[in-house]
Enzyme design. Structure first.
Site, short mmCIF file in Angstrom:
data_model
loop_
_atom_site.label_atom_id
_atom_site.label_comp_id
_atom_site.label_asym_id
_atom_site.label_seq_id
_atom_site.Cartn_x
_atom_site.Cartn_y
_atom_site.Cartn_z
N TRP A 155 -53.63 -41.83 45.17
CA TRP A 155 -54.46 -42.99 45.55
C TRP A 155 -53.98 -44.29 44.92
O TRP A 155 -54.42 -45.36 45.31
CB TRP A 155 -55.93 -42.76 45.15
CG TRP A 155 -56.11 -42.31 43.73
CD1 TRP A 155 -56.30 -41.03 43.29
CD2 TRP A 155 -56.08 -43.13 42.54
NE1 TRP A 155 -56.37 -41.00 41.92
CE2 TRP A 155 -56.25 -42.27 41.43
CE3 TRP A 155 -55.93 -44.49 42.30
CZ2 TRP A 155 -56.27 -42.73 40.11
CZ3 TRP A 155 -55.95 -44.96 40.98
CH2 TRP A 155 -56.12 -44.08 39.92
N ASN A 156 -53.10 -44.23 43.91
CA ASN A 156 -52.79 -45.48 43.20
C ASN A 156 -51.87 -46.42 43.98
O ASN A 156 -51.91 -47.63 43.80
CB ASN A 156 -52.26 -45.21 41.78
CG ASN A 156 -50.95 -44.47 41.76
OD1 ASN A 156 -50.56 -43.83 42.73
ND2 ASN A 156 -50.26 -44.53 40.63
N ARG A 179 -50.31 -35.44 53.33
CA ARG A 179 -51.75 -35.42 53.03
C ARG A 179 -51.97 -36.49 51.96
O ARG A 179 -51.65 -36.30 50.79
CB ARG A 179 -52.22 -34.07 52.49
CG ARG A 179 -53.68 -34.13 52.06
CD ARG A 179 -54.13 -32.91 51.28
NE ARG A 179 -55.54 -33.01 50.95
CZ ARG A 179 -56.02 -33.46 49.78
NH1 ARG A 179 -55.22 -33.85 48.82
NH2 ARG A 179 -57.33 -33.51 49.56
N PRO A 180 -52.51 -37.67 52.37
CA PRO A 180 -52.77 -38.70 51.37
C PRO A 180 -54.03 -38.35 50.58
O PRO A 180 -54.81 -37.48 51.00
CB PRO A 180 -53.01 -39.95 52.22
CG PRO A 180 -53.48 -39.44 53.54
CD PRO A 180 -52.93 -38.06 53.72
N GLY A 233 -47.95 -37.44 41.71
CA GLY A 233 -49.27 -37.27 41.11
C GLY A 233 -49.12 -36.79 39.68
O GLY A 233 -48.06 -36.96 39.06
N SER A 234 -50.18 -36.16 39.16
CA SER A 234 -50.17 -35.80 37.74
C SER A 234 -49.26 -34.60 37.48
O SER A 234 -49.00 -33.78 38.36
CB SER A 234 -51.59 -35.46 37.30
OG SER A 234 -51.96 -34.21 37.85
N GLU A 255 -42.64 -36.44 41.55
CA GLU A 255 -42.78 -37.66 40.74
C GLU A 255 -44.08 -37.51 39.99
O GLU A 255 -45.16 -37.69 40.56
CB GLU A 255 -42.84 -38.90 41.63
CG GLU A 255 -41.63 -39.14 42.50
CD GLU A 255 -40.37 -39.44 41.72
OE1 GLU A 255 -40.45 -39.68 40.50
OE2 GLU A 255 -39.29 -39.42 42.33
N LEU A 256 -43.99 -37.18 38.69
CA LEU A 256 -45.21 -36.80 37.97
C LEU A 256 -45.61 -37.86 36.93
O LEU A 256 -45.24 -39.01 37.06
CB LEU A 256 -44.99 -35.42 37.35
CG LEU A 256 -44.55 -34.34 38.36
CD1 LEU A 256 -44.30 -33.01 37.69
CD2 LEU A 256 -45.57 -34.20 39.49
N CYS A 289 -47.90 -44.71 37.21
CA CYS A 289 -47.16 -43.72 36.40
C CYS A 289 -46.12 -44.38 35.51
O CYS A 289 -45.79 -43.87 34.44
CB CYS A 289 -46.45 -42.71 37.30
SG CYS A 289 -47.56 -41.90 38.42
N GLU A 386 -51.42 -39.67 28.97
CA GLU A 386 -51.21 -40.72 29.96
C GLU A 386 -52.57 -41.40 30.15
O GLU A 386 -53.52 -40.76 30.63
CB GLU A 386 -50.71 -40.11 31.27
CG GLU A 386 -50.41 -41.16 32.29
CD GLU A 386 -49.81 -40.60 33.58
OE1 GLU A 386 -50.13 -39.46 33.95
OE2 GLU A 386 -49.03 -41.32 34.22
C1 SIN Z 1 -46.33 -44.62 40.57
O1 SIN Z 1 -47.22 -44.99 39.87
O2 SIN Z 1 -46.13 -43.42 40.71
C2 SIN Z 1 -45.40 -45.54 41.31
C3 SIN Z 1 -45.12 -46.81 40.68
C4 SIN Z 1 -43.99 -47.57 41.34
O3 SIN Z 1 -43.45 -47.18 42.38
O4 SIN Z 1 -43.62 -48.59 40.79
#
Ligand code: SIN
Length: 485
Positions: A155-156, A179-180, A233-234, A255-256, A289, A386
């Site tokens: 969602w971010n 799936r968003p 995600g996490s 991408e965690l 992230c 985090e």
């Molecule tokens: C993320 O928070 O996973 C992505 C951040 C970004 O693409 O800069």
């Protein structure tokens, strides 16, 4: 929905095989700024997820057989439409996610840039010829699309995290199912509407929206027709999904989570470091992230940096992302605020000092005014976890070796930042940091041309850049024999 000019962008059902699929069940989308329901969206489940994968399988042969130029032309249409509708897409994103409108519009341009980038990069999927061990043979290497790609996105960044994956998949000749997050489905569905208007063929880009995270996740990670799974995600959820992918040995990229150190050395330009830290920490209210999780500042300049940083943070305006001049919007939910405040309290209880903030906000239960915490050690909860919120713990250190040791003392390895002027130090530290991405005298490092990704428990694979296609391609070795006269 307030102020959306093109109402056709508001879609309330999954987009599968070029059709909008209604359902008897619905879920609510909440505006985090005021907790009001902004939409009720048809709740898809396991069956629709399977249907989306089958649609992608059906669309794959024709899409993968198109020339790279043909695919690029369609993707370019999609990019153009996203940029033409940047204002509406940005507003929709702010309404469902909360980030300030200027930042949301920035995300639309950021997401669209991946479509533009991979439309072009798809034309450069080069093969290879390798000298063979015998004169009557030739060794050829060709690269082919992996097949159907399934993904789960957070969602971010409701637009850019989909665009970064889908663009690489489509550019490589794969078909795609996403799936968003059910917290932010509207941006994803608006992207589908624009994909349709761009004449991307039915079944090539599918969006399946639903609340059954476990059931839909199992289908996306275990379905035999999915060749590759990709997740942002996490780390905790990533590990579960990774294990699920093992049953059918899928190609996977993850991408965690991150725990980015932001190191300020005593030779740094302190004012530039303050600006870099502001950008890196407070983008998306700290729900990123790659955003700064801990500031490490060298003792000699710690007082000066902290004073200047605190003054700069005091100028940030917190509020509804649609308001004028807002730089920090709400967090995604009241419970997200509570989790972050719990970390602040636990860190305070271990001897840290809360310099600013840390109290409930008068703006509402999803808001958190920026918090700065000093006297923090790397063992305290705010440094170990985090944070994912607008909280900055400040840790001090004496030497370069200590800074690198503290920075690397985490299971995460996504992004790190440092400010320094000495050229020797710049190379030593950049090379010593165990992270996939390092910003040197720079707080904002993400763009379509650069390889985004982490090491250690922050994931594997790279997104964006010329490397971003690798995860969507298989290498095939072709041995040509019998070439003697
Ligand atoms: C993320 O928070 O996973 C992505 C951040 C970004 O693409 O800069």
């Amino acid at each position: 929905m307030q102020g959306i000019q093109d109402q056709g962008l508001i879609k309330l059902a999954s987009y599968i095989d070029g059709q909008w699929l209604e359902s008897d069940k619905h879920f609510e989308v909440i505006n985090p700024a005021n907790q009001q329901v902004i939409a009720r969206v048809a709740d898809a489940g396991i069956q629709q997820t399977e249907a989306a994968i089958l649609a992608a399988k059906k669309a794959l042969p024709a899409w993968s057989k198109k020339s790279a130029n043909e695919r690029a032309a369609l993707m370019r249409n999609w990019f153009n439409l996203m940029m033409q509708h940047q204002e509406d897409l940005g507003r929709l994103l702010t309404l469902e996610q909360g980030k300030p409108l200027a930042e949301a519009k920035g995300e639309i341009a950021y997401g669209a840039a991946f479509i533009d980038w991979f439309a072009e990069e798809g034309k450069r999927i080069y093969g290879d010829t390798i000298p063979a061990p015998a004169n009557d043979k030739r060794i050829l290497v060709i690269k082919q699309p992996v097949g159907v790609v399934a993904s789960i996105t957070p969602w971010n960044f409701p637009n850019a995290m989909i665009a970064r994956k889908a663009a690489a998949a489509l550019g490589a000749g794969c078909s795609f199912v996403v799936r968003p997050s059910p917290s932010t489905p509207l941006s994803a569905l608006a992207m589908a509407e624009l994909a349709e208007r761009a004449s991307i063929p039915a079944g090539v880009f599918n969006v399946v929206v639903g609340e059954d995270a476990v059931g839909m996740g199992k289908v996306l990670t275990q379905h035999p027709d999915v060749a590759k799974f990709t997740f942002t995600g996490s780390t905790a959820v990533g590990k579960l999904l990774l294990a699920q992918c093992a049953s059918s040995v899928k190609k996977v990229s993850m991408e965690l989570g991150g725990n980015a150190p932001f190191i300020v050395f005593d030779d740094a330009d302190i004012d530039a470091a303050v600006q870099g830290a502001l950008l890196s920490k407070y983008r998306n209210a700290g729900q990123t992230c790659v955003c700064t999780n801990r500031i490490l500042v060298q003792n000699k300049i710690a007082a000066e940096f902290t004073e200047k940083f605190t003054a700069a943070v005091a100028n940030l305006r917190v509020g509804d992302g649609l308001g004028d001049g807002i730089s920090v919007g709400p967090m995604i939910s009241p419970s997200a605020v509570q989790s972050v405040l719990k970390l602040v309290e636990e860190t305070r209880a271990q001897g840290a000092k809360v310099l600013t903030g840390g109290e409930p906000s008068a703006l509402g239960e999803s808001f958190l005014e920026p918090v700065i915490v000093t006297n923090v050690t790397n063992a305290m909860p705010l440094a170990r976890n985090e944070i994912f919120g607008p909280v900055t713990p400040i840790i001090s250190f004496d030497s370069e070796e200590e800074a690198i040791r503290l920075a690397n003392d985490t299971e995460y390895g996504l992004a790190a930042y440092f400010y320094a002027r000495d050229i020797g130090r710049i190379f030593r530290v950049a090379e010593g940091l165990e992270y996939g991405m390092v910003g040197v005298n720079e707080g904002l490092i993400s763009n379509a041309a650069a390889p985004f990704g982490g090491v250690k428990q922050s994931g594997n694979g790279r997104e964006g850049s010329k490397y971003g296609l690798d995860d969507y391609l298989e290498i095939k070795y072709v041995c040509l024999g019998g070439l003697d006269k």
